[in-house]
Design an enzyme around this catalytic site. Sequence first.
Site, PDB file in Angstrom:
ATOM      1  N   CYS A 114      47.825  -7.787  36.809  1.00  0.00           N
ATOM      2  CA  CYS A 114      47.571  -6.378  36.485  1.00  0.00           C
ATOM      3  C   CYS A 114      46.225  -5.988  37.071  1.00  0.00           C
ATOM      4  O   CYS A 114      45.252  -6.734  36.937  1.00  0.00           O
ATOM      5  CB  CYS A 114      47.559  -6.209  34.966  1.00  0.00           C
ATOM      6  SG  CYS A 114      47.200  -4.521  34.445  1.00  0.00           S
ATOM      7  N   HIS A 156      56.403  -3.181  33.570  1.00  0.00           N
ATOM      8  CA  HIS A 156      54.949  -3.342  33.471  1.00  0.00           C
ATOM      9  C   HIS A 156      54.251  -1.968  33.414  1.00  0.00           C
ATOM     10  O   HIS A 156      53.385  -1.737  32.561  1.00  0.00           O
ATOM     11  CB  HIS A 156      54.469  -4.157  34.686  1.00  0.00           C
ATOM     12  CG  HIS A 156      53.005  -4.405  34.727  1.00  0.00           C
ATOM     13  ND1 HIS A 156      52.451  -5.662  34.595  1.00  0.00           N
ATOM     14  CD2 HIS A 156      51.964  -3.560  34.880  1.00  0.00           C
ATOM     15  CE1 HIS A 156      51.137  -5.572  34.664  1.00  0.00           C
ATOM     16  NE2 HIS A 156      50.814  -4.309  34.842  1.00  0.00           N
ATOM     17  N   GLU A 157      54.656  -1.077  34.313  1.00  0.00           N
ATOM     18  CA  GLU A 157      53.995   0.235  34.384  1.00  0.00           C
ATOM     19  C   GLU A 157      54.375   1.103  33.181  1.00  0.00           C
ATOM     20  O   GLU A 157      53.538   1.821  32.638  1.00  0.00           O
ATOM     21  CB  GLU A 157      54.343   0.951  35.695  1.00  0.00           C
ATOM     22  CG  GLU A 157      53.949   0.187  36.960  1.00  0.00           C
ATOM     23  CD  GLU A 157      52.508  -0.298  36.973  1.00  0.00           C
ATOM     24  OE1 GLU A 157      51.629   0.369  36.383  1.00  0.00           O
ATOM     25  OE2 GLU A 157      52.264  -1.371  37.564  1.00  0.00           O
ATOM     26  N   HIS A 160      52.270   0.361  30.294  1.00  0.00           N
ATOM     27  CA  HIS A 160      50.931   0.971  30.355  1.00  0.00           C
ATOM     28  C   HIS A 160      50.922   2.337  29.673  1.00  0.00           C
ATOM     29  O   HIS A 160      49.922   2.724  29.072  1.00  0.00           O
ATOM     30  CB  HIS A 160      50.498   1.163  31.810  1.00  0.00           C
ATOM     31  CG  HIS A 160      49.805  -0.032  32.404  1.00  0.00           C
ATOM     32  ND1 HIS A 160      48.644  -0.568  31.891  1.00  0.00           N
ATOM     33  CD2 HIS A 160      50.099  -0.780  33.498  1.00  0.00           C
ATOM     34  CE1 HIS A 160      48.256  -1.593  32.635  1.00  0.00           C
ATOM     35  NE2 HIS A 160      49.127  -1.759  33.614  1.00  0.00           N
TER      36      HIS A 160
HETATM   37 ZN    ZN Z   1      48.997  -3.279  34.949  1.00  0.00          ZN
END
Ligand code: ZN
Length: 199
Positions: A114, A156-157, A160
């Site tokens: 990340c 993953h995004e 966030h």
């Molecule tokens: Zn990340």
Amino acid sequence: MTILPITIVGEPVLHTSAQEVSSIDQQIHTLIDDMQQTMHAAPGVGLAAPQVGVGLRIFTWHYSGSHPYDRFLRRHAGIDIPDQGRSGVVINPSLELSDFREEALDREIEREGCLSVPGYSYPLRRADHAILTGCDEQGNPLRIEAYGWLARIFQHEFDHLNGTLYCDRVNAPYDEVVSRAITREGWGKPGLTWVPPSH
Ligand code: ZN
């Protein structure tokens, strides 16, 4: 276009759920251009708005289509992954996931990093298939069915945007390894950023 500073773990915007975008105006277009430039400069395969200090539900991605994870899935899980190399941006996304595979984690292939925890990567199971919906930069509906590495980028995004970092999800023993690394680096507190070099 501007390369923006990338927030580091501990910055509150990374640990807070982001807000919906209410209208796609010039400010949003500029933000997206800057995010894309920042992502390429980093370099990274994805970037979410909280990573440039903006608590809005937007992320960008860029995938060349050649990650070993996709070859691994074809071989080991028999998943027929289409050529899915592409770049894009999504605004106000939703993400629908398949079930997770249950066999043991491959610690080399199933690892991710990340840009907000720069220089580290740890193994983590993700769903192999994901359907991303939302709006594109023009406000048109977007729907992308992704497999393998692209599905992982989306997960993953998307995390966030809900204030979750991948290191919040890693299992023992890596959870302790990652928290020791964060302490060692002096991260885990507000106000830290890094700026990717311009090329
Ligand atoms: Zn990340």
